[in-house]
Design an enzyme around this catalytic site. Structure first.
Site, short mmCIF file in Angstrom:
data_model
loop_
_atom_site.label_atom_id
_atom_site.label_comp_id
_atom_site.label_asym_id
_atom_site.label_seq_id
_atom_site.Cartn_x
_atom_site.Cartn_y
_atom_site.Cartn_z
N GLY A 154 38.41 43.73 44.95
CA GLY A 154 39.34 43.17 43.98
C GLY A 154 38.76 43.37 42.60
N PRO A 155 39.59 43.26 41.57
CA PRO A 155 39.08 43.52 40.22
C PRO A 155 38.03 42.50 39.80
CG PRO A 155 41.27 42.57 40.15
CD PRO A 155 41.00 42.86 41.59
N SER A 156 37.23 42.90 38.85
CA SER A 156 36.19 42.03 38.30
C SER A 156 36.80 40.74 37.77
CB SER A 156 35.50 42.80 37.17
OG SER A 156 34.49 42.02 36.61
N GLY A 157 36.26 39.60 38.19
CA GLY A 157 36.74 38.32 37.69
C GLY A 157 37.81 37.69 38.54
N GLY A 159 37.57 36.54 41.56
CA GLY A 159 37.07 35.40 42.35
C GLY A 159 36.43 35.79 43.68
N LYS A 160 36.09 37.07 43.83
CA LYS A 160 35.48 37.53 45.11
C LYS A 160 34.18 36.77 45.38
CE LYS A 160 34.95 41.73 43.54
NZ LYS A 160 35.45 41.56 42.19
N GLY A 161 33.30 36.77 44.37
CA GLY A 161 32.00 36.12 44.53
C GLY A 161 32.15 34.64 44.84
N ARG A 187 22.28 39.70 35.59
CA ARG A 187 22.75 38.60 34.72
C ARG A 187 21.72 37.48 34.78
NH1 ARG A 187 28.56 38.96 37.62
NH2 ARG A 187 29.31 40.83 36.58
N ARG A 280 33.92 33.11 32.34
CA ARG A 280 32.68 33.25 33.10
C ARG A 280 31.51 33.50 32.14
NH1 ARG A 280 32.32 37.75 37.77
NH2 ARG A 280 31.93 39.12 36.01
N ARG A 291 36.19 46.28 31.95
CA ARG A 291 36.57 45.74 33.26
C ARG A 291 38.08 45.51 33.34
NH1 ARG A 291 31.91 43.32 36.16
NH2 ARG A 291 30.21 44.54 35.33
N ASN A 314 44.65 35.15 44.70
CA ASN A 314 43.78 34.03 44.34
C ASN A 314 44.33 33.33 43.10
OD1 ASN A 314 41.74 32.18 44.06
ND2 ASN A 314 40.24 33.63 43.25
N1 LIG Z 1 31.29 50.67 45.93
C1 LIG Z 1 30.57 49.58 45.73
N2 LIG Z 1 30.99 48.66 44.85
C2 LIG Z 1 30.24 47.55 44.70
C3 LIG Z 1 29.05 47.32 45.41
N3 LIG Z 1 28.53 46.14 45.04
C4 LIG Z 1 29.39 45.63 44.13
N4 LIG Z 1 30.42 46.48 43.92
C5 LIG Z 1 31.57 46.31 43.05
O1 LIG Z 1 31.20 46.57 41.72
C6 LIG Z 1 32.07 45.87 40.86
C7 LIG Z 1 31.25 45.20 39.78
O2 LIG Z 1 30.43 44.21 40.35
P1 LIG Z 1 29.59 43.23 39.42
O3 LIG Z 1 28.84 44.06 38.43
O4 LIG Z 1 28.80 42.33 40.29
O5 LIG Z 1 30.69 42.47 38.58
P2 LIG Z 1 31.81 41.42 38.99
O6 LIG Z 1 32.70 42.04 40.02
O7 LIG Z 1 32.49 41.18 37.72
O8 LIG Z 1 31.12 40.20 39.50
C8 LIG Z 1 32.85 44.92 41.73
O9 LIG Z 1 34.15 45.47 41.94
C9 LIG Z 1 32.11 44.89 43.03
O10 LIG Z 1 32.97 44.66 44.14
C10 LIG Z 1 28.64 48.32 46.34
O11 LIG Z 1 27.63 48.25 47.02
N5 LIG Z 1 29.43 49.42 46.45
N1 LIG Z 2 41.42 30.56 41.76
C1 LIG Z 2 40.69 30.46 40.66
N2 LIG Z 2 41.18 29.81 39.59
C2 LIG Z 2 40.47 29.70 38.45
N3 LIG Z 2 39.23 30.21 38.27
C3 LIG Z 2 38.69 30.89 39.30
C4 LIG Z 2 39.38 31.05 40.53
N4 LIG Z 2 38.61 31.77 41.37
C5 LIG Z 2 37.47 32.04 40.68
N5 LIG Z 2 37.52 31.52 39.45
C6 LIG Z 2 36.51 31.63 38.38
O1 LIG Z 2 36.68 32.95 37.83
C7 LIG Z 2 35.41 33.49 37.44
C8 LIG Z 2 35.19 34.82 38.10
O2 LIG Z 2 35.01 34.62 39.49
P1 LIG Z 2 33.96 35.49 40.31
O3 LIG Z 2 33.88 34.90 41.67
O4 LIG Z 2 32.72 35.66 39.54
O5 LIG Z 2 34.77 36.87 40.35
P2 LIG Z 2 34.35 38.31 40.91
O6 LIG Z 2 33.20 38.12 41.85
O7 LIG Z 2 35.59 38.80 41.59
O8 LIG Z 2 34.00 39.12 39.71
C9 LIG Z 2 34.37 32.46 37.82
O9 LIG Z 2 34.00 31.73 36.66
C10 LIG Z 2 35.07 31.56 38.83
O10 LIG Z 2 34.59 30.24 38.80
#
Ligand SMILES: Nc1nc2c(ncn2[C@@H]2O[C@H](COP(=O)(O)OP(=O)(O)O)[C@@H](O)[C@H]2O)c(=O)[nH]1
Ligand SMILES: Nc1ncnc2c1ncn2[C@@H]1O[C@H](COP(=O)(O)OP(=O)(O)O)[C@@H](O)[C@H]1O
Length: 412
Positions: A154-157, A159-161, A187, A280, A291, A314
């Site tokens: 899913g796109p950055s931000g 909520g995957k993490g 980070r 965030r 992003r 989400n």
């Molecule tokens: N292809 C690939 N993408 C990854 C991997 N680990 C993280 N990513 C992706 O890289 C992107 C950026 O991750 P990150 O720098 O942690 O930023 P965030 O998604 O904003 O938390 C996200 O879309 C992740 O799903 C990996 O091992 N392989």
């Molecule tokens: N359903 C939601 N509603 C509002 N904020 C959310 C939700 N899910 C996640 N967040 C917040 O959005 C930000 C990005 O989430 P994060 O899990 O870091 O995203 P990703 O891993 O996809 O980049 C975090 O600050 C998180 O607390």
């Protein structure tokens, strides 16, 4: 002791011979000189003889050499891929359809079964990249099957993490996170080896070349990749592996031998996504904009490419988490104790034979103790899954002892 085996038949690929590699240590085979190992088996498949040698006295890796019957006396150039077993006190070699099963003597229960792939799809693909050489690939055999890994994109931000952290916190014995490698800077709160393996670009590029990665991609101008070992370590611990990777990575995993469940997480709107990313507070303005630019294309691909089995929105975090749990079969779930996959305990001295998809391992030990515990083991290789790069799973076994009635163990 009967360790190496039977006669040297001219086997062709795909036949199910009684088999077997041959103990060259005792001079049973004079076709060629034993090169250096103190123990070698020679296994003939088609026109080739695969000589697998090891030196038990020293901490060396098992070595593969190949003789081509069409060029008598000449060793073929071999590229060995994958993690290799370390030398032990000898082994038996059994021909399966496209690989050789290696049963290792005196090794730990979780390290006694290996496979040398000689004609699998992976080996044939690698052969095309290494023209002029023979390619073989090692993979470790594992009893039973691991649950399918879960790929979350899913796109950055979006909520995957956040969703993954909740899952890992609520079900720590069920899930394990595949820690990716990345060239991006850590980070403030991120720990090396926990959130990512932070690495240098040239190091990661070399490791990609060496085949250590299941997939890799350039995302937001940094390299990210999932190592084969990272995923396998989680599965070996009996846990379900979770991968947080981008859409390109998900596409690569889809095309690989790894069977997985693919879930795409969508934001309720681009405005919400932007707000979450900014709130965030982990990225610079320039990185936020990059992003957001990439997010649009990722959402389009994620929702239309057919890569993903499920799409989750989400909007409300708790609702989305409940839906994720439903997909994983965890709604209303009372977590059961998770038993680690069983390992096979080979008798030290044994003979090996093969009937169809069953390998029969018969103890030839004179020790009463050993006979009591593991007299006869039937190893079932009918449902092998995976293989190099990684593990060969789907092995099942039954241990039958002669002192009590029936079975005393099962790999299922
Ligand atoms: N292809 C690939 N993408 C990854 C991997 N680990 C993280 N990513 C992706 O890289 C992107 C950026 O991750 P990150 O720098 O942690 O930023 P965030 O998604 O904003 O938390 C996200 O879309 C992740 O799903 C990996 O091992 N392989
Ligand atoms: N359903 C939601 N509603 C509002 N904020 C959310 C939700 N899910 C996640 N967040 C917040 O959005 C930000 C990005 O989430 P994060 O899990 O870091 O995203 P990703 O891993 O996809 O980049 C975090 O600050 C998180 O607390």
């Amino acid at each position: 002791m009967m360790w190496g085996l039977d006669s040297d038949k001219d086997l062709t690929m795909g036949e199910a011979p009684i088999i077997i590699g041959q103990d060259l240590q005792h001079g049973n085979d004079n076709d060629f000189e034993s090169k250096s190992g103190t123990f070698e088996t020679g296994t003939i498949i088609g026109d080739k003889k695969y000589v697998i040698g090891e030196t038990a006295a020293e901490f060396f890796y098992v070595k593969v050499q190949i003789l081509d019957n069409n060029c008598p006396g000449e060793w073929v150039n071999v590229v060995e891929l994958g993690t290799k077993p370390i030398s032990c006190n000898g082994h038996s070699a059994v021909v399966l359809k496209d690989r050789i099963l290696i049963l290792r003597k005196d090794s730990n229960p979780d390290d006694c079964i290996w496979f040398l792939e000689v004609d699998t799809m992976f080996v044939r693909e690698q052969q095309e990249k290494n023209l002029g050489t023979e390619v073989v690939a090692w993979s470790k055999g594992v009893i039973g099957n691991a649950e399918k890994p879960v790929v979350i994109s899913g796109p950055s931000g979006v909520g995957k993490g956040t969703l993954i952290s909740k899952l890992m916190k609520d079900f720590p014995s069920m899930f394990g996170f595949s820690v990716s490698h990345t060239t991006r800077a850590p980070r403030a709160m991120e720990k090396d080896g926990v959130h990512y393996h932070f690495t240098e670009k040239n190091v990661m590029e070399k490791e990609i070349k060496d085949g250590k990665f299941l997939e890799f991609a350039s995302v937001h101008e940094n390299l990210y990749g999932t190592s084969v070992e990272g995923v396998e370590l989680v599965s070996d611990a009996g846990k379900r592996c979770i991968l947080d990777i981008d859409v390109q990575g998900a596409r690569s995993v889809r095309a690989s031998t790894l069977e997985a469940m693919f879930i795409f997480i969508c934001p309720p709107s681009m405005d919400d996504l932007e707000k979450r990313l900014r709130d965030r507070g982990t990225e610079t303005e320039e990185q936020v904009l990059k992003r957001l630019r990439n997010a649009q294309a990722e959402i389009e691909q994620g929702t239309s490419s057919g890569i993903f089995d499920h799409i989750l929105y989400n909007d409300n975090l708790e609702e989305c988490y409940e839906n994720l749990k439903k997909l994983l079969g965890l709604d209303g779930y009372d977590v059961p104790p998770k038993s680690a996959p069983k390992a096979i305990d080979l008798p030290r001295d044994h003979s090996v034979s093969k009937i169809d998809d069953k390998i029969i391992i018969n103890s030839t030990s004179s020790s009463i103790l050993e006979k009591e515990s593991k007299n006869l083991i039937m190893l079932d290789v009918s449902s092998l899954k995976g293989g190099a790069p990684g593990r060969t799973r789907g092995l099942n076994f039954e241990a039958i002892d002669s002192f009590s009635e029936g079975f005393n163990g099962s790999g299922n």
